[in-house]
Design a protein around this motif. Sequence first.
Motif, PDB file in Angstrom:
ATOM      1  N   THR A   4       0.710  -1.083  -0.023  1.00 13.98           N
ATOM      2  CA  THR A   4       0.028  -0.016  -0.028  1.00 13.98           C
ATOM      3  C   THR A   4       1.013   1.199  -0.110  1.00 13.98           C
ATOM      4  O   THR A   4       0.477   2.305  -0.515  1.00 13.98           O
ATOM      5  CB  THR A   4      -0.754  -0.053   1.165  1.00 13.98           C
ATOM      6  N   PHE A   5       2.234   1.088   0.741  1.00 22.50           N
ATOM      7  CA  PHE A   5       2.643   2.285   0.737  1.00 22.50           C
ATOM      8  C   PHE A   5       3.968   2.456  -0.458  1.00 22.50           C
ATOM      9  O   PHE A   5       4.655   3.367  -0.279  1.00 22.50           O
ATOM     10  CB  PHE A   5       3.545   2.450   2.223  1.00 22.50           C
ATOM     11  N   TYR A  63      -1.964  -1.463  -3.898  1.00 22.91           N
ATOM     12  CA  TYR A  63      -1.319  -0.279  -3.963  1.00 22.91           C
ATOM     13  C   TYR A  63      -2.211   1.131  -3.593  1.00 22.91           C
ATOM     14  O   TYR A  63      -3.269   0.909  -3.729  1.00 22.91           O
ATOM     15  CB  TYR A  63      -0.881  -0.001  -5.920  1.00 22.91           C
ATOM     16  N   ARG A  64      -1.400   1.919  -3.260  1.00 29.81           N
ATOM     17  CA  ARG A  64      -2.159   3.051  -2.628  1.00 29.81           C
ATOM     18  C   ARG A  64      -2.913   3.910  -3.393  1.00 29.81           C
ATOM     19  O   ARG A  64      -4.161   4.513  -2.766  1.00 29.81           O
ATOM     20  CB  ARG A  64      -0.965   4.109  -1.974  1.00 29.81           C
ATOM     21  N   GLU A  65      -2.897   4.038  -5.027  1.00 31.52           N
ATOM     22  CA  GLU A  65      -3.660   4.586  -5.610  1.00 31.52           C
ATOM     23  C   GLU A  65      -4.969   3.913  -5.714  1.00 31.52           C
ATOM     24  O   GLU A  65      -5.922   4.605  -6.382  1.00 31.52           O
ATOM     25  CB  GLU A  65      -3.069   4.933  -7.097  1.00 31.52           C
ATOM     26  N   GLN A 266      -4.665  12.265  -9.433  1.00 33.90           N
ATOM     27  CA  GLN A 266      -3.586  12.249  -8.332  1.00 33.90           C
ATOM     28  C   GLN A 266      -2.313  11.513  -8.666  1.00 33.90           C
ATOM     29  O   GLN A 266      -2.081  10.815  -7.671  1.00 33.90           O
ATOM     30  CB  GLN A 266      -4.473  11.459  -7.077  1.00 33.90           C
ATOM     31  N   THR A 267      -1.890  11.734  -9.765  1.00 35.42           N
ATOM     32  CA  THR A 267      -0.598  11.128 -10.230  1.00 35.42           C
ATOM     33  C   THR A 267       0.681  11.724  -9.373  1.00 35.42           C
ATOM     34  O   THR A 267       1.468  10.789  -9.266  1.00 35.42           O
ATOM     35  CB  THR A 267      -0.392  11.466 -11.736  1.00 35.42           C
ATOM     36  N   GLY A 268       0.525  13.076  -9.122  1.00 35.44           N
ATOM     37  CA  GLY A 268       1.641  13.477  -8.330  1.00 35.44           C
ATOM     38  C   GLY A 268       2.859  13.591  -9.293  1.00 35.44           C
ATOM     39  O   GLY A 268       4.277  13.930  -8.861  1.00 35.44           O
ATOM     40  N   ALA A 297      -7.037  -2.542  -9.463  1.00 31.45           N
ATOM     41  CA  ALA A 297      -5.714  -1.868  -9.900  1.00 31.45           C
ATOM     42  C   ALA A 297      -6.011  -0.825 -10.894  1.00 31.45           C
ATOM     43  O   ALA A 297      -6.679  -0.915 -11.909  1.00 31.45           O
ATOM     44  CB  ALA A 297      -4.874  -2.898 -10.315  1.00 31.45           C
ATOM     45  N   ARG A 298      -5.081   0.115 -10.973  1.00 24.52           N
ATOM     46  CA  ARG A 298      -5.343   1.413 -12.128  1.00 24.52           C
ATOM     47  C   ARG A 298      -4.020   1.800 -12.264  1.00 24.52           C
ATOM     48  O   ARG A 298      -3.068   1.654 -11.615  1.00 24.52           O
ATOM     49  CB  ARG A 298      -6.206   2.461 -11.573  1.00 24.52           C
ATOM     50  N   GLN A 299      -3.698   2.131 -13.586  1.00 19.00           N
ATOM     51  CA  GLN A 299      -2.466   2.452 -14.048  1.00 19.00           C
ATOM     52  C   GLN A 299      -2.692   3.946 -14.809  1.00 19.00           C
ATOM     53  O   GLN A 299      -3.729   4.213 -15.344  1.00 19.00           O
ATOM     54  CB  GLN A 299      -1.900   1.558 -15.142  1.00 19.00           C
TER      55      GLN A 299
END
Length: 323
Positions: A4-5, A63-65, A266-268, A297-299
């Motif tokens: 997650t991190f 994954y955190r996203e 929220q890509t950063g 999941a997302r990309q």
Amino acid sequence: MNETFKTRPKLISAAILAGAGLSACAPSPAPTPSEIRQCSGPAQTGMIEVAGGQFLMGSDTDYREEAPQHRETVADFTISSTEVTNADFAAFVNATGYVTTAEQSPDPVLLPPNSPESFHQPGAAVFLAPEGSTAGNWRYIPGANWRHPDGPASDIDGKDNHPVVQVSLADANAYAAWKGARLPSEAEWEYAARAGRPPTRYEWGDTPPTPGDPKANTWQGLFPVADTGEDGFRGRAPVGCFEANPLGLHDMTGNVWEWTTSTDDQTGQEATDQIMVVKGGSYLCAANFCRRYRPPARQDQEASLPTNHIGFRIAADAVAAAQ
């Protein structure tokens, strides 16, 4: 480490720029990904009706996203049972004369800063398969497009039933409009992948795919060094080679990522292009890297950058009928 991190993946353009082999001259393409087993695909294809409803979207454990997991509602819609194929896309191009993004010179405004000269030529991003002691890597290759998905020396002869790739978001939208349809939203896509089942880690449950029961076309072995092809394929597979989900949808896991209409805010990461969400994972997803072959999941993906691991399927409102 709690996944997650982990940090978000880099955009593909950044991965290409970070590569050691960028130059104005395109490298010689590695051998085209190969089929180890033969597959004729599904007996029937078409649009599948999906009754709307509520579901738990996202995940708090990977994954955190993907977080936070939350309740989402979707209306009735229809979605294609497979990814759009080379044959499907060829029919569109033949009927309309459409020219894809990869076949045109890129808009300089959308190029990353300090882009090499090769980025200014018509072409696309290609993941070159491992060859010998050389690990696989991303390159921008002039001349790569949907007819030559792995570089100008490659082709799609005999691959009518493979998913079309090297299509940008604009290309996918153009095809969908021609069919009287559209692309699915991220929520619609994930809802269809879940197919009314509980929010398990994978599409089929909590057990990861194994060589003896691969479930989908993903990467076996150490990425990006070697793909053993234990699922029957090294690279892209024809659509529908793996069991459909309860709704009758094939390849909602693996094979190629799929465009959605959803943007990612929220890509950063700094980007000049619109950043979209793609779903489903691809043949490049491995247990040691990009374990994103899961419904939540997302990309991130630049809208105008075609690649050889992203395709799409179409959707429509329940009241609209795709051709």
